[in-house]
Design an enzyme around this catalytic site. Structure first.
Site, mmCIF file in Angstrom:
data_model
loop_
_atom_site.group_PDB
_atom_site.id
_atom_site.type_symbol
_atom_site.label_atom_id
_atom_site.label_comp_id
_atom_site.label_asym_id
_atom_site.label_seq_id
_atom_site.Cartn_x
_atom_site.Cartn_y
_atom_site.Cartn_z
ATOM 1 N N SER A 118 0.764 -1.176 0.161
ATOM 2 C CA SER A 118 -0.040 -0.068 0.128
ATOM 3 C C SER A 118 0.770 1.336 -0.013
ATOM 4 C CB SER A 118 -0.902 0.082 1.262
ATOM 5 O OG SER A 118 -1.820 1.013 0.970
ATOM 6 N N HIS A 169 -7.376 -5.683 -0.359
ATOM 7 C CA HIS A 169 -6.548 -5.009 -0.236
ATOM 8 C C HIS A 169 -5.317 -5.529 0.441
ATOM 9 C CE1 HIS A 169 -4.381 -0.973 -0.045
ATOM 10 N NE2 HIS A 169 -4.386 -1.051 1.242
ATOM 11 N N ASP A 204 -10.196 -4.868 -4.347
ATOM 12 C CA ASP A 204 -9.578 -4.019 -3.520
ATOM 13 C C ASP A 204 -10.289 -3.013 -3.311
ATOM 14 O OD1 ASP A 204 -8.001 -2.092 -1.887
ATOM 15 O OD2 ASP A 204 -6.277 -2.586 -2.866
#
Length: 236
Positions: free
Chosen positions: A93, A216, A186
């Protein structure tokens, strides 16, 4: 290790080069499922591996509310400088944004990149106009955290630093091989962000790996198996 290690909490697994370094996401730390799974893999295979907490995160010193994206980028660069030989950065991320910034800062040291739902420039596309106005006027916002009981804090200092370090406006001058893993389910970072990142990276050796039902975090057993295979393929 070569240069003095930054004053950050960390765990180093000695082994063969390159050193694989895990970069957590926003408000995350080195105790997550993926970080620990990679440590177990490194121990089994004799691979050098490092996981650590950015300043103000996990068990590293500092106040989370005081940190900027630039501070965490400097943490990653400092860790690279403290490790001998080439490194492979695995960024989850926001960690995927930091791995790009670090690769730009240390192009001769980064032998490869693996993004997991990489989120460069999320201070731009990840906030509504109303949220941006609140950050600017009030200095902070808090969001409900779908992954834990404590709301997630975003400050004006962090947001402004992120806006100054945006990368997705043109070619990203990174020539290292890159693998971008993303879940198509996601809810936080659209998988087309990784497709666009693959287009912008200057490297000719870029692959995007999409997991149709992946979320995610990509922390399921099967997701982690994909991650490990991807890292091994990159290093081979």
């Amino acid at each position: 290790m070569t240069a003095p290690f930054p004053p950050l909490a960390h765990h180093f697994t000695p082994g063969a080069a390159p050193t694989v370094i895990f970069l957590p996401g926003y408000a995350s730390d080195m105790s997550g499922t993926k970080a620990l799974a990679l440590e177990a893999w490194a121990s089994r295979t004799g691979q050098a591996y490092l996981r650590f907490d950015y300043r103000g995160c996990g068990t590293s010193r500092g106040d989370f509310a005081d940190q900027r994206l630039a501070d965490w980028r400097d943490d990653v660069v400092g860790v690279i400088d403290a490790v001998a030989g080439p490194v492979v950065l695995v960024g989850s991320s926001m960690g995927g944004w930091l791995m790009l910034l670090a690769a730009l800062a240390r192009p001769g040291r980064v032998a490869g990149l693996v993004g997991i739902a990489a989120a460069p420039d999320f201070t731009d596309w990840g906030f509504t106009t109303d949220e941006k106005m609140t950050i600017l006027s009030e200095g902070r916002i808090e969001r409900t955290n779908p992954y834990g009981p404590t709301p997630t804090l975003y400050t004006r200092a962090f947001w402004s630093s992120g806006e100054a370090l945006r990368l997705m406006a043109g070619v990203i001058a990174v020539d290292a091989p890159a693998r971008l893993i993303h879940g198509m389910a996601d809810p936080d970072v659209p998988y087309l962000r990784s497709v666009r990142l693959a287009e912008l990276l200057r490297s000719a050796d870029v692959q995007t790996i999409l997991i149709k039902d992946g979320d995610h975090r990509l922390s399921r057993v099967g997701d982690i198996a994909v991650l490990i295979r991807t890292i091994e393929d990159l290093m081979s």
